[in-house]
Enzyme design. Sequence first.
Site, PDB file in Angstrom:
ATOM      1  CD  GLU A  84     -51.065  81.035  -5.817  1.00 12.49           C
ATOM      2  OE1 GLU A  84     -52.206  81.218  -6.753  1.00 12.49           O
ATOM      3  OE2 GLU A  84     -50.144  81.739  -5.664  1.00 12.49           O
ATOM      4  CB  CYS A 115     -41.826  87.950  -3.694  1.00  8.20           C
ATOM      5  SG  CYS A 115     -40.455  88.133  -4.000  1.00  8.20           S
ATOM      6  CB  CYS A 119     -37.946  89.080 -10.735  1.00  8.62           C
ATOM      7  SG  CYS A 119     -37.254  88.828  -9.615  1.00  8.62           S
ATOM      8  CB  CYS A 122     -41.842  86.839 -10.655  1.00  4.38           C
ATOM      9  SG  CYS A 122     -43.003  85.658  -9.338  1.00  4.38           S
ATOM     10  N   GLY A 165     -42.257  84.144  -3.005  1.00  8.76           N
ATOM     11  CA  GLY A 165     -41.379  84.738  -1.995  1.00  8.76           C
ATOM     12  C   GLY A 165     -40.004  83.930  -1.975  1.00  8.76           C
ATOM     13  CG  LEU A 220     -27.469  83.525 -13.994  1.00  8.60           C
ATOM     14  CD1 LEU A 220     -26.689  84.400 -13.367  1.00  8.60           C
ATOM     15  CD2 LEU A 220     -26.628  82.357 -14.685  1.00  8.60           C
ATOM     16  CG  HIS A 221     -33.860  84.636 -14.423  1.00 13.07           C
ATOM     17  ND1 HIS A 221     -33.661  83.554 -14.617  1.00 13.07           N
ATOM     18  CD2 HIS A 221     -34.587  85.186 -12.843  1.00 13.07           C
ATOM     19  CE1 HIS A 221     -34.767  82.707 -13.202  1.00 13.07           C
ATOM     20  NE2 HIS A 221     -34.882  83.618 -12.171  1.00 13.07           N
ATOM     21  CB  CYS A 348     -41.861  79.596 -12.676  1.00  9.19           C
ATOM     22  SG  CYS A 348     -41.087  77.355 -12.263  1.00  9.19           S
TER      23      CYS A 348
HETATM   24  N1  SAH Z   1     -37.520  83.841  -5.119  1.00 10.08           N
HETATM   25  C1  SAH Z   1     -36.924  82.334  -5.347  1.00 10.08           C
HETATM   26  C2  SAH Z   1     -38.117  81.973  -5.091  1.00 10.08           C
HETATM   27  C3  SAH Z   1     -38.989  81.513  -6.526  1.00 10.08           C
HETATM   28  S1  SAH Z   1     -38.333  80.588  -7.576  1.00 10.08           S
HETATM   29  C4  SAH Z   1     -36.025  83.147  -6.207  1.00 10.08           C
HETATM   30  O1  SAH Z   1     -36.153  83.501  -7.519  1.00 10.08           O
HETATM   31  O2  SAH Z   1     -36.243  82.211  -6.908  1.00 10.08           O
HETATM   32  C5  SAH Z   1     -39.905  80.999  -9.099  1.00 10.08           C
HETATM   33  C6  SAH Z   1     -38.603  80.841  -9.875  1.00 10.08           C
HETATM   34  O3  SAH Z   1     -40.125  80.468 -11.106  1.00 10.08           O
HETATM   35  C7  SAH Z   1     -37.268  81.461 -10.500  1.00 10.08           C
HETATM   36  O4  SAH Z   1     -36.647  80.336 -11.570  1.00 10.08           O
HETATM   37  C8  SAH Z   1     -38.399  82.110 -11.291  1.00 10.08           C
HETATM   38  O5  SAH Z   1     -37.201  82.682 -12.267  1.00 10.08           O
HETATM   39  C9  SAH Z   1     -39.218  81.529 -12.608  1.00 10.08           C
HETATM   40  N2  SAH Z   1     -40.100  82.488 -12.776  1.00 10.08           N
HETATM   41  C10 SAH Z   1     -40.799  83.194 -12.562  1.00 10.08           C
HETATM   42  N3  SAH Z   1     -41.661  83.950 -12.863  1.00 10.08           N
HETATM   43  C11 SAH Z   1     -41.590  83.265 -14.194  1.00 10.08           C
HETATM   44  C12 SAH Z   1     -42.547  83.383 -14.979  1.00 10.08           C
HETATM   45  N4  SAH Z   1     -42.946  84.363 -15.462  1.00 10.08           N
HETATM   46  N5  SAH Z   1     -42.383  82.372 -16.015  1.00 10.08           N
HETATM   47  C13 SAH Z   1     -41.507  80.883 -16.007  1.00 10.08           C
HETATM   48  N6  SAH Z   1     -40.442  80.848 -14.576  1.00 10.08           N
HETATM   49  C14 SAH Z   1     -40.380  82.110 -13.484  1.00 10.08           C
END
Ligand code: SAH
Length: 357
Positions: A84, A115, A119, A122, A165, A220-221, A348
């Site tokens: 996507e 990916c 996480c 995600c 990814g 970071l999260h 995201c």
């Molecule tokens: N793998 C890399 C690139 C993907 S970025 C990374 O993790 O940085 C994906 C972005 O979307 C990241 O900032 C991630 O934290 C955010 N993200 C993932 N799931 C999300 C969700 N359910 N709601 C809001 N942001 C999310």
Amino acid sequence: MASVYQQLKEALAHEPAFRLRQIQAAWFDEHVHGYSEISTLPVGLREALAAFPWMSVVTHTLLISKQDNTRKALLKLGDGQYIETVIMGRRSLKVTDATGALDRYTICVSSQAGCPMRCVFCATGKQGFKRNLSAQEIVDQYRFSTDILRPEGARVANMVFMGQGEPLLNYQNVKEATKILLANTDLGETKITVSTAGVPSVMEQVLTDDFPPVRWAISLHSAIEESRKEIMPSNKPGFLEFLVKWANTYHVRFPSRTHFIGLEYIMLGGVNDDEAHLQALIALARRMPHIRINLIPYNSISDEPVDNKTIFARTSSERIEYWHATLMNAGFTSTIRYSQGQDIAAACGQLKNTAQV
Ligand code: SAH
């Protein structure tokens, strides 16, 4: 198996090195529509290249958000995999800047199909990992976006590796694609952001090799390692300490003011949004020079398993505002990411090939 782009490069093995650069430049020339039209190439080579796809991504579905004109494309790759790409719209559709320049869009590109990072918040991780994208497949997401925007008098002004990814697990191809884009488009180094969940060994490489000085965002999260590990199973022990050292070394290497590091923090109600997490974030961030903290409201991902660990609530906007104000008062630059394209699951974390049939 060698990618189609790799095979194209092999087909050029006995040609002078500038041939590949000529071909790459032609990819971005709006008046050239195929290898046969690259007038600077010898005829025999043009014929040999006819076997290769001019565009390695094909539109399967294009969804357009009614809320903000964000577009999400489900793209099909040569081997039948899907990825996507999101073209992030604006609430006001006709915006020109002070110089009267065209509408400018940010595109969010994928670096892998699926990916492997898993996480828990995600959607992309839930569909598993398919494969790395070739440099051409990454670059072609930009070309695809440009083809959509050009007739609208708009253009791509920023690109973020925040689609499907983990870019650092496809490092060489992401690096090559970035170099091709920098050489052939008006995207500058500060207009490209690579976002990573954190792969320490490759982050080390970034500091020493020839990866262009683009912007970096770290997902970071949580600044508390135990809770980070729970929501990001890929977290390596000691990652937060590593990150502090990395950020300090990074700023010795790239001292420019425009090279801040972004810290991405998705706010999960009751998981990482209490006072202890806020104070841990402040303490960690104080040890890192030149950062910006981006607070991200959680976007729900559909078909979540009925397993309490993976169902999250969005932190209330009052609480997000409180975090934002506290971070600003502590002296940090902080922003809140207002998600776009939620009605088409383009925000995201929502990228999981939904329109795929
Ligand atoms: N793998 C890399 C690139 C993907 S970025 C990374 O993790 O940085 C994906 C972005 O979307 C990241 O900032 C991630 O934290 C955010 N993200 C993932 N799931 C999300 C969700 N359910 N709601 C809001 N942001 C999310």
